[in-house]
Write a protein that holds these residues in place. Structure first.
Motif, PDB file in Angstrom:
ATOM      1  N   ILE C  35      72.182   5.111 -11.694  1.00  0.00           N
ATOM      2  CA  ILE C  35      73.498   5.456 -10.400  1.00  0.00           C
ATOM      3  C   ILE C  35      72.600   6.196  -9.385  1.00  0.00           C
ATOM      4  CG2 ILE C  35      74.399   7.831 -10.232  1.00  0.00           C
ATOM      5  CD1 ILE C  35      75.045   8.224 -13.437  1.00  0.00           C
ATOM      6  N   ASP C  36      72.105   4.866  -8.460  1.00  0.00           N
ATOM      7  CA  ASP C  36      71.816   4.690  -7.279  1.00  0.00           C
ATOM      8  C   ASP C  36      72.705   5.586  -5.960  1.00  0.00           C
ATOM      9  OD1 ASP C  36      70.244   3.349  -8.266  1.00  0.00           O
ATOM     10  OD2 ASP C  36      70.754   1.445  -7.673  1.00  0.00           O
ATOM     11  N   CYS C  37      72.333   6.630  -5.694  1.00  0.00           N
ATOM     12  CA  CYS C  37      73.046   6.512  -3.679  1.00  0.00           C
ATOM     13  C   CYS C  37      72.596   6.182  -2.891  1.00  0.00           C
ATOM     14  CB  CYS C  37      73.083   8.617  -4.440  1.00  0.00           C
ATOM     15  SG  CYS C  37      73.566   8.829  -5.690  1.00  0.00           S
ATOM     16  N   MET C  38      73.957   5.358  -2.252  1.00  0.00           N
ATOM     17  CA  MET C  38      73.226   5.028  -0.387  1.00  0.00           C
ATOM     18  C   MET C  38      73.914   5.876   0.272  1.00  0.00           C
ATOM     19  SD  MET C  38      74.771   1.306  -0.677  1.00  0.00           S
ATOM     20  CE  MET C  38      74.987   0.745   1.574  1.00  0.00           C
ATOM     21  N   THR C  39      73.648   5.236   1.399  1.00  0.00           N
ATOM     22  CA  THR C  39      74.009   6.244   3.186  1.00  0.00           C
ATOM     23  C   THR C  39      74.366   5.292   3.301  1.00  0.00           C
ATOM     24  OG1 THR C  39      72.506   7.959   3.233  1.00  0.00           O
ATOM     25  CG2 THR C  39      73.884   7.437   4.975  1.00  0.00           C
ATOM     26  N   LEU C  40      76.118   4.746   4.247  1.00  0.00           N
ATOM     27  CA  LEU C  40      76.098   4.120   4.427  1.00  0.00           C
ATOM     28  C   LEU C  40      76.260   4.046   6.489  1.00  0.00           C
ATOM     29  CD1 LEU C  40      78.397   2.147   4.379  1.00  0.00           C
ATOM     30  CD2 LEU C  40      80.065   3.232   5.062  1.00  0.00           C
ATOM     31  N   ALA C  56      85.717   4.294   8.218  1.00  0.00           N
ATOM     32  CA  ALA C  56      84.410   4.182   7.287  1.00  0.00           C
ATOM     33  C   ALA C  56      85.306   2.736   6.225  1.00  0.00           C
ATOM     34  CB  ALA C  56      84.281   4.964   6.826  1.00  0.00           C
ATOM     35  N   VAL C  57      85.756   2.492   6.958  1.00  0.00           N
ATOM     36  CA  VAL C  57      86.711   1.470   5.717  1.00  0.00           C
ATOM     37  C   VAL C  57      86.340   0.008   6.231  1.00  0.00           C
ATOM     38  CG1 VAL C  57      88.545  -0.348   4.757  1.00  0.00           C
ATOM     39  CG2 VAL C  57      89.243   2.318   5.296  1.00  0.00           C
ATOM     40  N   ALA C  58      85.935  -0.310   6.885  1.00  0.00           N
ATOM     41  CA  ALA C  58      85.588  -1.740   7.263  1.00  0.00           C
ATOM     42  C   ALA C  58      83.822  -1.737   6.499  1.00  0.00           C
ATOM     43  CB  ALA C  58      85.292  -1.897   8.780  1.00  0.00           C
ATOM     44  N   PRO C  59      83.090  -0.755   7.265  1.00  0.00           N
ATOM     45  CA  PRO C  59      81.597  -1.243   6.714  1.00  0.00           C
ATOM     46  C   PRO C  59      82.142  -0.726   5.308  1.00  0.00           C
ATOM     47  CG  PRO C  59      81.786   1.041   7.452  1.00  0.00           C
ATOM     48  CD  PRO C  59      82.810   0.498   8.268  1.00  0.00           C
ATOM     49  N   LEU C  60      82.665  -0.158   4.758  1.00  0.00           N
ATOM     50  CA  LEU C  60      82.668   0.119   3.009  1.00  0.00           C
ATOM     51  C   LEU C  60      83.203  -0.801   2.810  1.00  0.00           C
ATOM     52  CD1 LEU C  60      83.693   3.728   1.832  1.00  0.00           C
ATOM     53  CD2 LEU C  60      84.165   1.784   0.422  1.00  0.00           C
ATOM     54  N   CYS C  61      83.782  -1.817   2.486  1.00  0.00           N
ATOM     55  CA  CYS C  61      84.007  -2.907   2.034  1.00  0.00           C
ATOM     56  C   CYS C  61      83.076  -4.152   2.506  1.00  0.00           C
ATOM     57  CB  CYS C  61      85.731  -3.365   3.046  1.00  0.00           C
ATOM     58  SG  CYS C  61      86.725  -2.307   2.260  1.00  0.00           S
ATOM     59  N   ARG C  62      82.478  -3.923   3.943  1.00  0.00           N
ATOM     60  CA  ARG C  62      81.427  -4.929   3.279  1.00  0.00           C
ATOM     61  C   ARG C  62      80.761  -4.847   2.351  1.00  0.00           C
ATOM     62  NH1 ARG C  62      82.597  -4.627   9.420  1.00  0.00           N
ATOM     63  NH2 ARG C  62      80.614  -3.144   9.207  1.00  0.00           N
ATOM     64  N   GLU C  67      76.624  -5.613  -2.198  1.00  0.00           N
ATOM     65  CA  GLU C  67      76.311  -5.027  -3.020  1.00  0.00           C
ATOM     66  C   GLU C  67      77.195  -5.571  -4.287  1.00  0.00           C
ATOM     67  OE1 GLU C  67      73.544  -2.711  -3.292  1.00  0.00           O
ATOM     68  OE2 GLU C  67      73.567  -2.531  -1.147  1.00  0.00           O
ATOM     69  N   SER C  68      75.715  -5.632  -5.575  1.00  0.00           N
ATOM     70  CA  SER C  68      75.896  -5.563  -6.925  1.00  0.00           C
ATOM     71  C   SER C  68      75.939  -4.188  -7.782  1.00  0.00           C
ATOM     72  CB  SER C  68      74.850  -6.589  -7.580  1.00  0.00           C
ATOM     73  OG  SER C  68      75.148  -6.909  -8.674  1.00  0.00           O
ATOM     74  N   ALA C  69      77.206  -4.190  -8.259  1.00  0.00           N
ATOM     75  CA  ALA C  69      76.968  -3.175  -9.067  1.00  0.00           C
ATOM     76  C   ALA C  69      78.122  -3.783 -10.715  1.00  0.00           C
ATOM     77  CB  ALA C  69      77.427  -1.503  -8.676  1.00  0.00           C
ATOM     78  N   ASP C  70      78.093  -2.269 -11.471  1.00  0.00           N
ATOM     79  CA  ASP C  70      79.241  -2.462 -12.548  1.00  0.00           C
ATOM     80  C   ASP C  70      80.007  -1.431 -11.987  1.00  0.00           C
ATOM     81  OD1 ASP C  70      77.987  -3.985 -14.109  1.00  0.00           O
ATOM     82  OD2 ASP C  70      76.590  -3.000 -13.499  1.00  0.00           O
ATOM     83  N   ALA C  71      80.218  -0.416 -11.229  1.00  0.00           N
ATOM     84  CA  ALA C  71      80.935   0.493 -10.685  1.00  0.00           C
ATOM     85  C   ALA C  71      81.004   1.329  -9.008  1.00  0.00           C
ATOM     86  CB  ALA C  71      81.400   1.418 -11.748  1.00  0.00           C
ATOM     87  N   PRO C  80      87.916   7.619   1.402  1.00  0.00           N
ATOM     88  CA  PRO C  80      88.269   6.762   2.693  1.00  0.00           C
ATOM     89  C   PRO C  80      87.666   4.751   1.843  1.00  0.00           C
ATOM     90  CG  PRO C  80      86.174   7.232   2.705  1.00  0.00           C
ATOM     91  CD  PRO C  80      86.896   8.185   2.225  1.00  0.00           C
ATOM     92  N   GLY C  81      89.138   4.470   2.675  1.00  0.00           N
ATOM     93  CA  GLY C  81      89.055   2.499   2.045  1.00  0.00           C
ATOM     94  C   GLY C  81      88.829   2.719   0.688  1.00  0.00           C
ATOM     95  N   LEU C  82      89.306   3.138  -0.734  1.00  0.00           N
ATOM     96  CA  LEU C  82      89.549   3.309  -2.177  1.00  0.00           C
ATOM     97  C   LEU C  82      90.622   2.259  -2.187  1.00  0.00           C
ATOM     98  CD1 LEU C  82      88.941   4.522  -4.848  1.00  0.00           C
ATOM     99  CD2 LEU C  82      90.779   5.369  -4.809  1.00  0.00           C
ATOM    100  N   HIS C  83      91.408   2.302  -2.002  1.00  0.00           N
ATOM    101  CA  HIS C  83      91.998   0.727  -2.099  1.00  0.00           C
ATOM    102  C   HIS C  83      92.165  -0.389  -1.441  1.00  0.00           C
ATOM    103  CE1 HIS C  83      95.370   3.136  -4.171  1.00  0.00           C
ATOM    104  NE2 HIS C  83      95.330   4.478  -3.276  1.00  0.00           N
ATOM    105  N   ALA C  84      91.137  -0.296  -0.357  1.00  0.00           N
ATOM    106  CA  ALA C  84      90.531  -1.590   0.851  1.00  0.00           C
ATOM    107  C   ALA C  84      89.722  -1.825  -0.304  1.00  0.00           C
ATOM    108  CB  ALA C  84      90.542  -1.407   2.038  1.00  0.00           C
ATOM    109  N   ALA C  85      88.806  -1.223  -0.912  1.00  0.00           N
ATOM    110  CA  ALA C  85      87.786  -1.529  -1.864  1.00  0.00           C
ATOM    111  C   ALA C  85      87.629  -1.776  -2.828  1.00  0.00           C
ATOM    112  CB  ALA C  85      86.557  -0.559  -1.909  1.00  0.00           C
TER     113      ALA C  85
END
Lengths: 217, 217, 217, 217, 217, 217
Positions: C35-40, C56-62, C67-71, C80-85
């Motif tokens: 469970i990794d936590c990162m700062t945008l 926040a959406v654009a950097p979040l989508c990038r 990033e490689s993850a399973d969730a 923010p950006g839930l649907h865009a992501a």
């Protein structure tokens, strides 16, 4: 000095901006508010995904902070940045999706939406729910044409007619909303063909802005 | 020949008709639609009860059948005969209650209504529910003044301000609708005082009719 | 190789990220998902307005693309950006606001939300409506503290308790959701004090991601 | 001493209990809560009617009063006795139907339910309405197999796939919930086939219980 | 002196009044309230449009003001003038549409309505929404017969059966309401055929009036 | 042979059964259905919790299977076992809570409920939601008296009046439902005092059963 309505096309397509400008021409008159239409140069080329919607917000907010106007209209059927823009300026901001739906509710019992892309429908449905208007929606259907086909007016008109007939006959819509900016040229013929009102959302929004600006004795 | 919007005041008070005519003056322009306001001579002197609402329907329908217009506006906050009139004529018919509420939804999240009479509130609530708009209503409150007091502008203005403040502060409204025709003179000062949009429903309805008539091509 | 849950704090505050990381520590175990936590880093310093949310959406989508993850878990109470992501990646994306509310509904009849800022409440209300969950909301109240006060744990705890008591006693909430990431330290004492469940949304979301990743035999 | 989640299968079928136990195995870990699954010996052999639901309540309440646990999970998709059990014990009680639906809402816009029996659908619909979640339901469809057929995994899998495809393609579901305990073995293949999330409600509920128990720093 | 229920048929057809009178005969008994049925001579010949509905109000109000009764029943499935009549008299007034739907809700989960005319369905839908009962409606379908055919019982019965079967099988209704006064003769055979309850609204309304009058002490 | 309505009091208190029997006496008449009231001997002494509700189901189902009747009425304001009983018998089954609320909706716009115990209110609210009737509820308030006080009619009457006045004046109810069986003696005086209709649910339910049984031909 006269009032100014600034219509912002949040995508970077000047062609769409020109279409919007023509669509609202009937609302310009001597002594009335200027109705200026501008292209958001930093916006995405088209607004097709939630990400496009969200990414248009920053340049849009900078625009409403920089520009001087008596009313802003955000001319994209996803109302990108509507609430952010309202936080950024004291000037009234209208979103064409909201205004198109609300104008439709003044004309019929249940509205149908002609969308461009299938993929926009869930996004619109979430928005409809957030507005508390879902109970009045008969349905939404996409014309689902690719970029090349969208450039051919006869193909678009034929497909739009087909979809609108399904909204009317299968879904029970008695008023139809064009779910996109820049489609106003199809409005009148479609209305004549269907026999029920068809709403262009940019015209609806500029009309509401105009009524607001002319509402003081 | 130019288009014509016919605004029908369904009560028999010519003073109210004059107030409405003045309220929509900003929407008249050279080359634009004529905006004529008429009094329904056979209507009740005021529309205060469900019975008044229902009894205005017959003369109202006869009027839309007889008169020639490109849009009708029924100028009473109970939208009497709106659906009956739509059955009676192929010309679009707008109701100011619907249009006032819809215009409010384009400006804020939750609307409050300033009613004249306490007794109208259940009737309005039923109507709100039939429109599927209840979820966006913050509240409705009546100024509750008698006939004599209603003639005194300063009393009306003071009481309206008080009620609108309650709608904003206690009920959470961020946009206010005047729940009556003929009150437009109070709109601008109330809006300035409250710091949130105030909608006059006759202006909203005529604005929508205007946008419709100027939407082609 | 083991699975990875990547929790993204969409604001640029590393302190908040650390708080979130600590909050979900109980869900880490030998052989379980990382469970990794990162700062945008490109996110706004705090997410307080609709504009912050949208920006926040654009950097979040990038980030979810890179990033490689399973969730993925978006750790801000405005999702923010839930649907865009979700459009940007095939990997499941969880939003802590949704998950916090949903976890609350598994525990009680009507939830109350403790917000930080008064100004976030309309934004949350729109979101609640878009989720179709408004009928289960008892209320939302803000602690309304400034930046300096937010740094003082005893002041925050006292004010949070006061607000949560109002949600329980005046609004009828029987479960309370902390309407912010990084407040988990207040959860257990508040729950003990109130005598009803208190939900930290980051814990709820990581718990859901964990259950999903461990759901195959 | 470590925490304990007690999962109660309210019907008397030990086979179903074994299936549930296997389904939640991924949520067991060294140092984590014990996850014990028990059969309600006095329960009906299967829960197929409202009467079965109601009759399971008494023995279920006696169980939660007698057993010592940190969280109870009622493992039947009708959540029998959920509220009665909450009255009977201070320990948190989760119902798998609620948890399954709530977990689905964290993954998609509109859920579909694969029921076993046609006759359960009205009961589920009443429950959905009581939870205020009807607006997010795309549909529910039953596989409608008899007891003999239910024992044949390939028949069940084929029929479940067919029904889930209808939920996705005709009803518009973008997430599917298995409307029964003891069907977890079909989850992963169905999800792979459909290309949208499939939720096993027992896994969802135990996951929520686990997150709750591990939510204190 | 004994109590009196006055049933008012708001159209001017004495044949319909006779049908209603026969329909409620089972609720007359020695010592019970008189159940008188009268024709509204000034009413329209039939109530087929919103305008008919609205125009029946004035004579109807005059009737409830003039007549002496312990309960009034307005016997038309559009409940014309229900609220106006309640304002006009202190005597309880029942509308058969409301009562028919409410009685149906006491018998099943989701009601279907057999209407006479297609054109009445939007009017009924608005009314359903104003009553807050839309969520329980499975559907409404019209038999759509012309005047000549309506006089032939076998044609009416056959078409009604067809429509009611669609309501049950396609729309999911488990209780059916006859959406018209004067159709009670079709109730029992239709119920026997369908295998689910069929409600005649006049019987439902008079039953409610009777229960009210016999509820003391 | 004459028809029979069997009213089942699902708690074991014969006093309550006697009260119900007296309450429905006005609906008995020569040649009409027998209205028999029985006590469910195996039921709990009172129905105060969800567990009591659920535990009454088994004996109640056995009763409807064993007894011969033309209509059953379950006389407890939680409608225990209503759906289970409907599965167990082909004979129509009425629940007094449903019938009481539905009868109230035939009389007013928004109902208020006078409950006995505070703890029943969440249970009732869940039920109201499952019925889709929440939008018409003004409020529910409990008289909150202990067993000793409940035996003193003057104390009950005084407290009931107080609570009903709050429902009317603070919550906006214009019709009040007694949220308990066996309280019919308070109905008429309370109605006289309040000036708005007061509904006894047992009377409402037996009235609906009577209307059904007398609705042929």
């Amino acid at each position: 000095m006269s009032a100014r309505i600034l219509v912002i096309n949040p995508n970077s397509s000047a062609t769409v901006t020109d279409d919007i400008a023509r669509a609202v021409d009937g609302l310009r008159f001597e002594g009335g508010p200027a109705i200026d239409c501008m292209t958001l140069a930093e916006g995405p080329p088209g607004i097709e995904t939630q990400r496009h919607v969200d990414e248009a917000v920053a340049p849009l907010c900078r625009t409403v902070e920089r520009e001087s106007a008596d009313a802003f209209v955000i001319a994209c059927f996803s109302d990108p940045g509507l609430h952010a823009a309202r936080e950024a300026t004291g000037t009234p901001v209208f979103g064409i999706a909201q205004c198109g739906l609300l104008a439709a509710l003044a004309r019929g019992e249940r509205f149908g939406i002609v969308a461009i892309l299938e993929g926009s429908i869930p996004r619109h449905r979430r928005y409809m729910a957030s507005l508390g208007l879902s109970a009045r929606m008969a349905g939404e259907r996409a014309i689902g044409l690719g970029v090349t086909q969208l450039a051919q007016e006869d193909i678009v008109a034929a497909r739009m007619t087909q979809v609108a007939e399904q909204l009317r006959d299968e879904d029970g819509a008695d008023v139809v909303v064009l779910g996109c900016a820049g489609m106003a040229r199809y409005r009148a013929p479609l209305e004549a063909h269907l026999g029920c009102p068809v709403i262009d959302p940019s015209q609806a929004a500029v009309g509401m802005a105009l009524a607001m600006l002319r509402s003081s004795p």
